[in-house]
Each structure stands twice: as structure tokens, then as C-alpha cells.
Design a protein around this motif. Structure first.
Motif, PDB file in Angstrom:
ATOM      1  N   VAL A 146       1.669   8.918  -2.158  1.00 33.29           N
ATOM      2  CA  VAL A 146       2.472   8.427  -2.669  1.00 33.29           C
ATOM      3  C   VAL A 146       1.823   7.101  -3.616  1.00 33.29           C
ATOM      4  O   VAL A 146       1.161   6.921  -3.652  1.00 33.29           O
ATOM      5  CB  VAL A 146       3.107   7.469  -1.856  1.00 33.29           C
ATOM      6  N   GLU A 147       2.367   7.790  -4.922  1.00 28.90           N
ATOM      7  CA  GLU A 147       1.837   7.443  -5.862  1.00 28.90           C
ATOM      8  C   GLU A 147       2.712   5.580  -7.223  1.00 28.90           C
ATOM      9  O   GLU A 147       2.085   4.604  -6.803  1.00 28.90           O
ATOM     10  CB  GLU A 147       1.185   8.030  -7.255  1.00 28.90           C
ATOM     11  N   ALA A 148       4.016   6.323  -6.548  1.00 22.75           N
ATOM     12  CA  ALA A 148       4.665   5.078  -6.804  1.00 22.75           C
ATOM     13  C   ALA A 148       5.792   5.232  -6.208  1.00 22.75           C
ATOM     14  O   ALA A 148       6.280   6.357  -5.772  1.00 22.75           O
ATOM     15  CB  ALA A 148       4.986   5.100  -8.337  1.00 22.75           C
ATOM     16  N   ALA A 149       6.491   4.428  -5.534  1.00 23.31           N
ATOM     17  CA  ALA A 149       7.756   3.972  -4.710  1.00 23.31           C
ATOM     18  C   ALA A 149       8.815   2.833  -6.101  1.00 23.31           C
ATOM     19  O   ALA A 149       7.973   1.695  -6.596  1.00 23.31           O
ATOM     20  CB  ALA A 149       7.861   3.912  -3.456  1.00 23.31           C
ATOM     21  N   ASP A 170       0.182  -1.350   0.201  1.00 18.38           N
ATOM     22  CA  ASP A 170       0.164  -0.041   0.031  1.00 18.38           C
ATOM     23  C   ASP A 170       0.881   1.687   0.133  1.00 18.38           C
ATOM     24  O   ASP A 170       0.845   2.012   0.388  1.00 18.38           O
ATOM     25  CB  ASP A 170      -1.115  -0.039   1.431  1.00 18.38           C
ATOM     26  N   LEU A 171       2.511   0.786  -0.237  1.00 20.80           N
ATOM     27  CA  LEU A 171       3.153   2.624  -0.350  1.00 20.80           C
ATOM     28  C   LEU A 171       3.499   2.680   1.110  1.00 20.80           C
ATOM     29  O   LEU A 171       4.126   4.463   1.466  1.00 20.80           O
ATOM     30  CB  LEU A 171       2.387   3.455  -1.869  1.00 20.80           C
ATOM     31  N   THR A 172       2.784   1.988   2.031  1.00 13.64           N
ATOM     32  CA  THR A 172       3.166   2.815   3.247  1.00 13.64           C
ATOM     33  C   THR A 172       4.754   2.216   3.830  1.00 13.64           C
ATOM     34  O   THR A 172       4.946   1.125   2.962  1.00 13.64           O
ATOM     35  CB  THR A 172       2.157   2.787   3.935  1.00 13.64           C
ATOM     36  N   VAL A 173       5.819   2.758   4.579  1.00  9.42           N
ATOM     37  CA  VAL A 173       6.674   1.840   5.588  1.00  9.42           C
ATOM     38  C   VAL A 173       6.503  -0.087   5.822  1.00  9.42           C
ATOM     39  O   VAL A 173       5.576   0.069   6.607  1.00  9.42           O
ATOM     40  CB  VAL A 173       7.146   3.069   5.808  1.00  9.42           C
ATOM     41  N   ASP A 174       6.830  -0.215   5.438  1.00  8.61           N
ATOM     42  CA  ASP A 174       7.074  -1.427   5.595  1.00  8.61           C
ATOM     43  C   ASP A 174       7.886  -2.093   6.698  1.00  8.61           C
ATOM     44  O   ASP A 174       8.973  -1.683   7.039  1.00  8.61           O
ATOM     45  CB  ASP A 174       7.527  -2.471   4.192  1.00  8.61           C
ATOM     46  N   ARG A 175       6.691  -2.406   7.895  1.00 13.20           N
ATOM     47  CA  ARG A 175       7.621  -2.515   9.059  1.00 13.20           C
ATOM     48  C   ARG A 175       8.118  -3.732   9.663  1.00 13.20           C
ATOM     49  O   ARG A 175       8.563  -4.056  10.443  1.00 13.20           O
ATOM     50  CB  ARG A 175       7.189  -1.812  10.231  1.00 13.20           C
TER      51      ARG A 175
END
Ligand SMILES: Cc1cc2nc3c(=O)[nH]c(=O)nc-3n(C[C@H](O)[C@H](O)[C@H](O)COP(=O)(O)OP(=O)(O)OC[C@H]3O[C@@H](n4cnc5c(N)ncnc54)[C@H](O)[C@@H]3O)c2cc1C
Ligand SMILES: Cc1cc2nc3c(=O)[nH]c(=O)nc-3n(C[C@H](O)[C@H](O)[C@H](O)COP(=O)(O)OP(=O)(O)OC[C@H]3O[C@@H](n4cnc5c(N)ncnc54)[C@H](O)[C@@H]3O)c2cc1C
Lengths: 261, 320
Positions: free
Chosen positions: A226-229, A24-29
Motif C-alpha cells: 500500500v503506497e498511500a491511504a 506504516d499503512l497497515t490497519v491501525d489495531r
């Protein structure tokens, strides 16, 4: 009268680990160990020093984060903070800077405070804006990015080192302060501190405790998206030479070939 | 065409380079209207017009120099209300980010910091960010309110684009909280005569390997032969060998010059965070295993006290 100090501390993925984004483009914790953002250790340190110099003071550490974020609170408690508040709620997942400042401001008001002390920036988002946002929300002075700080007689004083000049700042409490990594080495928790931390109170609050609606925070409430990483492509391996007496000249040749000379 | 509000960073009327870069980016998303406040504000107009500002809003008052950040937020908000722009752009200095964030909160918008590029998109400006110590590149948008975006130095080439640049005095009434944080003293930094670290095309840095304040003259000599700025690792700064204002990295400056030369620097993640986006990277280090070599376009494994003076001499010879 007791000086109430609230220190905001963030739980972040270890910068030396392989940090990346989740679907989901959040930080992978999940894949990287978390820890107390190193730059917030300086905030805890200054809070403890201010408390030690006051007649009577109480240091509360506050974090917004998932279950594991308790580790960050424990670290701060083992350094010497008196108590901790953990704001935890599934609906907080994906909260941006504006939302983070809302939750922090509400929690700080509920906890009661004379001064808020924050780090200069987190080591993951690294925006360096949350203290200014919290000050705006609370309607109190921001005394931020200090490399030296003191509090006496209801006044906070400090030094802010900017690009063009070094400034002396002064404000009346209540206020929001942030400190840089030039403010003084943070102490290591002692064995006694670590044992004592286990008995210190950690309160848990959720959004309803703070009168915040789920839609105001998290991915749903976010003002940014955030639309793309994309992972930065690995640099193509460069030329590496061993200096055998001509290293400087060889390097000059390279710089000339790239038109730098 | 929609107007884009650009906050001007200047020193007594001399516009700093990142603002001129911002005007180039602003023209991709609309017509730049610039706001300059403080001492010398009106003197910025010529440079701003030369680089595309259709209008320059100015305001001066003693509050800008006497109180921290909030008077500038009040001015930016007044300009925002006067212009109703499609976006607000601010240079990504420490202060710029604080001003931008507070404005965004006041006007019910989101804020994006440290953009390294900006493009017009179907649903508004799209910002590129370089995150996690430059190991990822993201594209983000502000999805509520008027986008407020701060942009890092060296994100665009400065382009001349003459425009009207009509100067208009802005009226600003300061908020009750504007005088909350007093600036009681100011010590200006002494100029070294070298380029500004974040704006320089070439940066020459020294780390723990430089081994002493006096040895930094070796680094400075190389910098001067190239017309470069001097940077330092935190290890060198913490040891007191070079001022903190020259620190490159996560808690120092982030630089992205055409050429970065790291001397006696191992390449810790926090240092890389501040220099990894440099176009060409060169390192001199006596340890072949130093992580900095993973980043370089050209590396010399060797003692910097042999390599750097030889390089400096060779550059001087070639430049005649
Ligand atoms: C790579 C990346 C890029 C991002 N970009 C943006 C963006 O452009 N815009 C946006 O709105 N959001 C962005 N976010 C989300 C944003 O980082 C978070 O919402 C965050 O909580 C606030 O910003 P920060 O971590 O940068 O904090 P900073 O502003 O750097 O933090 C300063 C201080 O505020 C305090 N603080 C911050 N977060 C917390 C917390 N959760 N609990 C307690 N104290 C805290 C700490 O004392 C910290 O030292 C980004 C996140 C990541 C990981
Ligand atoms: C929260 C946090 C924030 C930080 N922020 C920053 C930051 O902003 N900037 C930053 O730089 N660091 C920062 N650091 C510190 C960082 O982790 C490293 O400790 C630091 O970058 C190391 O500096 P260095 O490379 O000069 O020293 P070292 O890692 O000790 O490396 C010295 C290098 O010099 C080489 N060397 C020695 N002698 C010679 C010689 N004669 N000739 C050639 N090579 C030689 C050695 O082989 C070695 O590789 C931060 C750390 C933390 C925890």
C-alpha cells in the motif's frame, strides 16, 4: 473415525468503529476494538452443525493475529468449538493475502484436517480470496461461497448462488469450504458455553513451529504494497427537504436538474 | 508495447460490461490480449476487438461448465505462459477474485482485488481501492511477480477502440485437480428484464421501510420509470421480501451507479459499504435522523408511500 474440522477465523477491527491506517499503512489495531469477524461466525455455526450431525467430530478454530486475537478464539470456543490454535508472531505484522494463505495452510496441515471451513470474506480486507488460496496450497477441492452445506460419507455438498445461476456443488474430502451469511443464523454463546470456553485448550504457535521463515511473511515478505491511504473527503452536505405533500415533485425537480430525467 | 492479459466474463459469447470497462483500463498499461473460455468463447471476439483487444485467445471444453473455478485457473495460466504479459486483469466478481488469486499464487505474484481505478506507474500499474466501507481510498501495487488485479464494475467508462482482435485457439491442459469440485446442478436465474444491478447507471433500492414483499412494486415502478435496477437492504432480503441476488452491501453486491435512490433504508455501515461510491445519492426516509442522510446529495424526509409514487408519476409525466 473422527471428522476433523478446522475453522479459520479472523480477528478484525470493529466495522462500526473509526477504522483507519497506522503510519506504516497497515490497519491501525490500537484505536478500534477488535472482534471475531462477524462473517466467520457463520463458518463456526456450520462447523458446529456438521459436527453435531456426525458420529464423532472435532472442531478446531484457527486464527493468525496479534495477542488480542485470542478474543476471537474465545468467542468461537464459547459458541461450542472444541479447541483453538493461535498463530502469533511479531514477524507476521503486515502479511498480505498470499502470506496469510501460506501460514494458514501450514497450520492446517500441522493440526490435521478433513475439512476446512472459512467465512466468505473478512470484514476488514474483504478480499474473499483466502479460502481459494488455501485450497490451492493444500491441493484439495475448494467448495466455496456456499449458502447451504452438508457433509455425509466423506462428501461435501452445497449450494453456491452466483450472479447468473445457482449451482449445486459436490466434492470429496478433504476439502476447503467457505460459507456465506445466507447459510444460517449463528448461535449466541450460552452462559454455560462461555464458562466452558475458559477451560478449553488454546495452543500458541509461532513461525518456527510452522517451518516458515520471517522473510516469507509480514511486510517484508508481502507481494503487495500500500503506497498511500487517504480518508475520503466528507460529502458536502446535501439538500434535505421535508415532505409536505410535494416531496416527490421536489425530488423529481432535483433529478431533472441533474439530467437524470 | 507490453501486453496485458484480460480475463473475459461472458455468458454464452455475450461479453458483460465490466470486461469492456477492463479493456479501457488495460489500454492505459499496455496492449490488451483477451482470454475467453467456455461455451461461446469465440463469439466474444467481435465485441472485444471493437473495444481494443489486439488478440483474443479462446478455448472451450465441457470442464468449464462441469467443475468449479480450477479449469478456468488452468486456462488463465496457459494464457499467461503463452503471452508473458506485464499484468493480468480480471473482473471483480466472486469467481473472478478466486481465479485471480489462485493464478497469482501459481505464478509467484501478488494479487490486488476490487480496484476502482488503474494507472500506469514508474514501477508498474498502480491500483486504487476504496476500503473500510469506502471511508478510505488507497493506492497499491503488486511488488513481486506479474501484477494480478481484479477490477470492480463501473470503474471506467466503456470506450470503443477498434483493434485487430485476431482470434487464436489456446491450448489448455487441465491440471489433475481441475475436476475436484463437481457442479452437479444449475438453476439459471430468471431474467427480470431490468438492468444488471452492478452494471446499472441508476439503482433504486428498498429497505425495511418498504414493509412487505407486495410493497416492493412501489420500488419497482420507480425503477422502471428510470430504467433502473432494483436493490434491497439485507433487512428486506432477510425478511424474504426480495431475492438475495439484489442485496446491496458488504455481503451483497457493491454498486457504484451514477444515481442511487435509497427508500426506507437507514444507512447502516454494512449497507453503505456497497453503495457509498455512487456518484449521486438520494434518500427517502421518514426519520430525519437516519444516518443515510449524512451521505445524500438530496434527501426527502417523508413517508416513502407518499413520496415515491408521486415521484414516479412526475417522472412519467416529464418523460411524456
Ligand atoms: C483494507 C484492506 C485491503 C487489503 N487489500 C489487500 C490486497 O489487495 N491484496 C493483498 O494481498 N492483501 C490485502 N490486504 C491484506 C489482507 O486483507 C490480509 O492479508 C488478510 O489476512 C487476507 O485477506 P482478507 O482479510 O481480505 O481475507 P478474506 O479473503 O476476505 O477472508 C476469507 C476468510 O479467510 C479466513 N481468514 C482470512 N484471514 C485470516 C486470518 N488472519 N486468520 C484466520 N483466518 C483468516 C477467514 O475464514 C475469512 O472469513 C488488505 C487489507 C486491508 C485491511
Ligand atoms: C456481517 C454483516 C453483514 C451485513 N451485510 C449487509 C449488506 O450487505 N447489506 C445491508 O443492507 N445490510 C447488511 N447488514 C445489515 C445492516 O447492519 C443493517 O441491519 C441493514 O442494512 C438494515 O436495513 P434497513 O436499512 O433496510 O433497515 P433499518 O435499519 O431497520 O431501517 C429502516 C429505515 O426505514 C425507515 N422507514 C420505515 N418506514 C418508512 C416509510 N414508510 N417511509 C420512509 N421510511 C421508512 C426507518 O426510518 C429506517 O430508517 C449486515 C450486517 C452484518 C452484521
Amino acid at each position: 473415525m473422527s471428522l476433523r474440522i478446522v475453522v479459520t477465523v479472523k480477528y478484525v477491527p470493529d466495522a462500526t468503529g473509526d477504522r483507519h491506517f497506522a503510519d506504516d499503512l497497515t490497519v491501525d489495531r490500537d484505536d478500534v476494538d477488535g472482534l471475531l469477524s462477524e462473517l466467520d461466525e457463520y463458518a463456526v455455526e456450520q462447523a458446529l452443525q456438521i459436527a453435531e450431525n456426525a458420529d464423532d467430530a472435532e472442531v478446531t478454530v484457527l486464527t493468525i493475529g496479534p495477542e488480542d486475537a485470542k478474543d476471537a478464539l474465545r468467542k468461537a470456543l464459547s459458541m461450542g468449538a472444541d479447541k483453538a490454535i493461535h498463530v502469533e508472531d511479531d514477524d507476521l505484522h503486515g502479511t498480505d493475502a498470499i502470506g496469510t494463505s501460506l501460514v494458514l495452510a501450514k497450520a492446517i496441515e500441522k493440526a490435521g484436517y478433513d475439512v476446512v471451513i472459512s467465512g466468505m470474506a473478512s470484514t476488514d480486507g474483504t478480499m474473499g480470496v483466502v479460502p481459494a488460496l488455501v485450497a490451492e496450497r493444500l491441493g484439495v477441492p475448494q467448495v466455496t461461497l456456499l449458502s447451504e452445506v452438508s457433509i455425509e460419507d466423506g462428501t461435501v455438498k452445497g449450494r453456491r448462488d452466483g450472479d447468473a445461476a445457482s449451482e449445486q456443488l459436490e466434492a470429496s474430502l478433504p476439502a476447503v469450504v467457505s460459507v456465506t451469511d445466507q447459510s444460517g443464523e449463528a448461535r449466541y454463546p450460552s452462559f454455560k458455553g462461555i464458562m466452558a470456553a475458559k477451560k478449553k485448550p488454546v495452543e500458541s504457535w509461532d513461525l518456527s513451529d510452522l517451518d516458515i521463515e520471517a522473510e516469507e511473511v509480514g511486510l517484508e515478505g508481502a507481494f503487495t504494497k500500500v503506497e498511500a491511504a487517504a480518508e475520503r473527503p466528507a460529502r458536502t452536505a446535501g439538500t434535505i427537504v421535508k415532505d409536505e405533500g410535494e416531496g416527490g415533485k421536489q425530488l423529481a425537480e432535483f433529478l431533472a436538474s441533474q439530467k437524470f430525467i | 508495447m507490453a501486453e496485458v492479459l484480460v480475463y473475459v466474463d461472458h455468458v454464452d459469447g455475450a461479453v458483460r460490461k465490466p470486461t469492456l470497462e477492463l479493456l479501457t483500463l488495460a489500454r492505459r498499461v499496455g496492449e490488451p490480449v483477451a482470454l475467453a473460455v467456455g461455451n461461446g468463447a469465440a463469439d466474444t471476439a467481435a465485441a472485444l476487438a471493437e473495444h481494443g483487444a489486439v488478440k483474443v485467445l479462446t478455448h472451450d471444453a465441457s470442464e468449464y461448465g462441469e467443475y468449479l473455478v480450477v479449469p478456468k485457473v488452468d486456462a488463465l495460466q496457459a494464457a499467461y505462459e503463452a503471452v508473458s504479459p506485464a499484468a493480468v486483469l480480471v473482473p471483480s466478481s466472486a469467481e473472478g477474485k478466486e481465479i485471480a488469486a489462485r493464478l497469482a499464487l501459481r505464478i509467484g505474484s501478488g494479487v490486488i482485488t476490487d480496484a476502482i481505478d488503474l494507472e500506469a506507474g514508474d514501477e508498474g500499474p498502480v491500483a486504487t481501492q476504496s476500503v473500510f466501507a469506502a471511508s478510505f481510498t488507497t493506492k497499491s501495487r503488486v511488488i513481486k511477480g506479474t501484477p494480478v488485479i481484479t477490477v470492480k464494475p463501473n470503474s471506467a467508462a466503456v470506450e470503443a477502440a477498434p483493434a485487430a482482435g485476431a482470434v487464436e485457439a489456446l491450448s489448455v491442459s487441465f491440471s489433475e485437480k481441475a475436476t475436484g469440485t463437481k457442479i452437479t446442478g444449475r438453476t439459471a436465474r430468471e431474467s427480470t428484464g431490468r438492468p444488471e444491478l452492478t452494471e446499472a447507471a441508476i439503482v433504486v433500492s428498498g429497505g425495511r421501510g418498504v414493509n412487505g414483499a407486495e410493497n416492493f412494486s412501489v420500488i419497482e415502478a420507480l425503477a422502471d420509470s428510470l430504467g433502473a435496477a432494483v436493490g434491497a437492504s439485507r433487512a428486506a432480503v432477510d425478511a424474504g421480501w426480495y431475492p438475495h441476488t439484489n442485496q446491496v452491501g458488504q455481503t451483497g453486491k457493491s454498486v457504484s451507479p451514477q444515481l442511487y435512490i435509497a427508500n426506507g433504508i437507514s444507512g447502516a455501515i454494512q449497507h453503505r459499504a456497497g453503495m457509498q461510491t455512487s456518484k449521486t445519492i438520494v434518500a427517502v426516509n421518514k426519520d430525519a435522523e437516519a444516518p443515510i442522510f449524512d451521505l445524500v446529495d438530496y434527501g426527502v424526509v417523508g413517508d416513502l408511500f407518499d413520496v415515491v409514487p408521486q415521484l414516479t408519476e412526475e417522472i412519467k409525466t416529464r418523460k411524456g
